[in-house]
Design an enzyme around this catalytic site. Structure first.
Site: not given
Length: 806
Positions: A367, A711, A754
């Site tokens: 990121p 997902s 996550k």
């Protein structure tokens, strides 16, 4: 024809203005009329058997027929013939008779005025004769030097004693500038007029002498050459007279000297190409367009750092030390970087070329703000090599990388060659920034050019279109950066070794801010360490509630904002020595809180499930909501879902139906809607009727944000199962995993991001696919594993057992 044949002067005459010619009284000249006012004036003169006044337009006002745009003194004459030409113009044959002057314009008449004959001043015959003799001598001398003076003119001047006539003849021969000619023409004193002409002819004689001298110098050199050589030599002599002839020769000599100095470091084809272009440049006229292009080319290529390499040898110890010094955490990325350079150092020590090792190119993926470019900076600093950053974001034109061919206007080398010139080294660290954002258009595919650049087998002979010779890029170290590896074309991905840089945990951000960000920003804001202090609690609040992000870029901005306010406070209050930011006064330094990751719900609810998602800027927690409406088993989806996510919802719906049919999901009778008859007669309704008598509406909030990915399967199953069975979902649970029609849970990617997002959102239990639990748990930060109970699940029944509250 005489003036006496017409009305006495002053007289009203039509006016014709000539833009190009300057007429004299003795001349018989054809005049072409295009302006309608001039045509009307000529017609008026012919119809009324009148004289015509012809004057010249003032310099810079050609085309205008206003009285202030024409000279007031001109020639009075008659029209001998008038002819209309097919293209619309009118041709007149005009005979000049005498000088005339506009006395006053006629009211209401645009092309007519009162004209009078110019009265000439009396003159001293003796002085005038002497001046005329000087003028005749000058004309004779000029005739011997210049072919522009006809012999008839010399003879006419010799035979004529009328000074005004002689002055007019000489003026017409000299082809004077309009303003100079008019100034001499209107001079009433013949002596001054003759003196002015003598000065002009003297200048013409000097100019003719210089030209003749130049021609005589050049003549001996051009006997065996063609016309082009003659013109060049003539220009050279002119430049010599002006003192300008050495500059170009010195420039060419400098180019040759540089080429010879660089020859040992150049490849053979580079030397041939540059020498060939220099020879062409030397033969060209300096003012030609091609000469300018070649000069730019030579300036570019001779700036290339042929043979310039860094003096420091590659050292893995230096790389490791620099990475530890500049970056906190990132243990695995730093370990992989050191391993990568270990191979290069070993190959260098054993004399193996880089292309023989088949080493891939490093690509830092992660990121924004997690330190991809700063890692490259640290590597360049450790190797003592210059850093070249090439931003590829939005690049669509392959010529930006490859260089433009020299046939195009504004051609220049590609970004790689410019980077080498800027670095002044052939082995810099080249950062290909945002390689995942390279575009493709009608101007070519830059990713195809990158395949050659990043291939050790090919980049040793990389050809830039502008240079037109091969250069060696194999000694340069290429490092790419990307946010989303999936957007990089597969052939290009095959050239690279990916090192993932994931989101930082709040603890890591705290340490980074204390060790790096705050000291760096203090220096940037001219503050001393004793003048600014932020408490640990305030810093943690700043991280948790104001800058929730994957990296630390926004955190740096927030800290910079605090220091700007501190600098202002110190200036406004001269007695103040310290600005302290604490938990209590933090809101006075920052504007508002930012919650980029939603916190989990405070209490369990039916049909509301927390799912974990991966984005290019880190992980996120998505709340999935489901409601049921009496209907016929329909399914409605909202929330800007992508195709993959829509398929996940349909699969989840089918999976829950199978669980209900097989009695693996208990449906209380109160959850099944009964008809009035069934209720009165106490008829038992099958559990499968629950999904036949309800329409489901599945929604993911923040509908303006597109959402897609494979997902969300088990999250959808849990939401649908909860709403149909009237069972609440544990609000402390979040989950990620795809589901098959048979109920199996498949592994997913981006687990670290996550789970970090889940930790930030306050999740206490995370359900992940068992395959991810077995292979990826080592990558999860200890801080996350200590605060979240991570459970591996293999099928949806295990998911529902953990997520639904009995």
């Amino acid at each position: 024809m005489q003036l006496s044949d017409y009305d006495a002067f002053p007289s009203q005459l039509p006016i014709v203005v000539e833009d190009e010619l300057f007429l004299y009284p003795f001349m018989i000249s054809p005049i072409f009329l295009t302006n309608q006012k001039d045509i009307d004036a000529a017609t008026d003169a012919m119809e009324n058997n009148s004289l015509l006044f012809v004057t010249s337009s003032v310099a810079g006002k050609e085309g205008s027929r206003d009285f202030d745009a024409m000279y007031k003194v001109g020639v009075i004459g008659s029209i001998m013939r008038k002819v209309h030409i097919p293209d619309g113009r009118v041709k007149i044959l005009f005979q000049g008779l005498a000088r005339g002057e506009i006395i006053e314009p006629l009211p209401g008449e645009i092309n007519k005025a009162v004209i009078d004959v110019v009265k000439l001043e009396p003159y001293d015959q003796l002085r005038t004769d002497a001046l005329m003799d000087v003028l005749r001598d000058k004309i004779k001398k000029l005739s011997t030097l210049s072919s522009h003076v006809p012999a008839d003119l010399v003879r006419t001047i010799e035979e004529n004693d009328e000074p005004q006539r002689i002055a007019d003849l000489v003026s017409s021969m000299l082809k004077l500038d309009k303003e100079v000619a008019y100034a001499l023409y209107i001079e009433p004193n013949i002596e001054k007029r003759l003196l002015g002409l003598i000065d002009v002819i003297t200048s013409e004689i000097e100019s003719a002498k210089v030209q003749r001298e130049i021609r005589s110098k050049v003549h001996s050199k051009i006997e065996q050459t063609n016309k082009e050589y003659f013109l060049k030599e003539q220009l050279k002599e002119i430049q010599h007279e002006l003192g300008m002839d050495t500059q170009r020769e010195e420039e060419i000599a400098n180019f040759r000297e540089k080429i010879e100095q660089l020859k040992p470091e150049m490849s053979e084809d580079a030397y041939k190409e540059i020498s060939k272009q220099l020879d062409r440049f030397a033969r060209m006229h300096p003012d030609s367009a091609d000469a300018n292009l070649l000069q730019s080319y030579l300036e570019w290529v001779l700036e290339l750092p042929f043979g310039q390499l860094s003096k420091k040898n590659l050292s893995v110890e230096d790389v490791s030390r620099e990475l530890d010094k500049d970056h906190y955490s990132l243990e695995k990325p730093k370990e992989r970087i050191v391993e990568f350079f270990s191979v290069r150092e070993l190959a260098m020590l054993r004399g193996i070329k880089p292309k023989e090792t088949g080493g891939a190119i490093l690509c830092f993926a992660g990121p924004p703000g997690v330190g991809k470019t700063s890692l490259a900076n640290s590597i360049a600093h450790a190797l003592a090599r210059p850093l070249v950053r090439i931003a590829l974001g939005g690049l669509e034109d392959v010529n930006e990388l490859r260089g433009h061919r020299r046939t195009y206007v504004g051609a220049m080398p590609g970004r790689l060659v410019q980077g080498l010139i800027e670095a002044k080294s052939m082995d810099p660290v080249i950062v290909l920034d945002e390689i995942d954002k390279v575009g493709r258009s009608m101007r070519g595919d830059p990713t195809a050019a990158l395949l050659e650049i990043l291939d050790p087998e090919q980049n040793s002979k990389y050809r830039d279109y502008y240079l037109n010779f091969n250069i060696d890029l194999s000694k340069a170290i290429f490092i790419a950066t990307a946010n989303d590896v999936g957007r990089i074309p597969a052939p290009l991905r095959d050239r690279m070794e990916f090192i993932g840089l994931n989101s930082y945990t709040p603890k890591e951000k705290f340490e980074i801010a204390k060790r790096y960000l705050i000291p760096q920003e203090l220096k940037k804001h001219a503050l001393k360490a004793r003048e600014f202090h932020i408490s640990d609690k305030a810093l943690r609040i700043l991280i948790d509630e104001y800058t929730r992000e994957a990296g630390v870029r926004n955190l740096r901005r927030r800290i910079a904002g605090l220091m700007r306010k501190a600098a202002r406070m110190l200036l406004e209050d001269k007695t103040r020595e310290l600005v302290q930011v604490t938990r209590k006064n933090l809101d006075k330094f920052v504007d508002k809180k930012v919650f980029e990751i939603s916190l989990i719900d405070k209490k369990p609810q039916i049909g509301v499930v927390s799912g974990l998602a991966w984005t290019a800027v880190g992980g996120d927690v998505l709340t999935i909501e489901a409601i049921k409406i009496k209907g016929k088993g329909g399914l409605q989806l909202t929330g800007s879902l992508g195709d993959v996510m829509k398929e996940s919802v349909r699969i989840a719906h089918s999976v829950v139906k199978i669980l209900i049919d097989e009695r693996k999901l208990k449906i209380p009778s109160s959850a099944i809607p009964h008809t009035l008859k069934e209720h009165e007669e106490n008829i038992q309704v099958d559990a499968s009727e629950v999904y036949k008598r309800y329409d489901l509406h599945i929604h993911v909030p923040e509908g303006a944000t597109p959402k897609d990915g494979p997902s969300a399967g088990i999250t959808m199953v849990t939401a649908i199962a909860s709403i149909l069975s009237n069972q609440k979902v544990d609000n402390r649970v979040a989950m990620t995993g795809e589901v098959t029609l048979t109920g199996k849970v498949l592994p997913i990617g981006g687990l670290k991001e996550k789970l970090i997002a889940a930790y930030k959102a306050g999740v206490k239990k995370a359900l992940i696919p068992v395959k991810n639990y077995e292979r990826d748990l080592d990558d999860i930060p200890e801080e996350v594993k200590e605060n979240i109970k991570i459970i591996g699940v293999s099928n949806v029944q295990e998911v529902l057992r953990e997520a639904l509250i009995k």
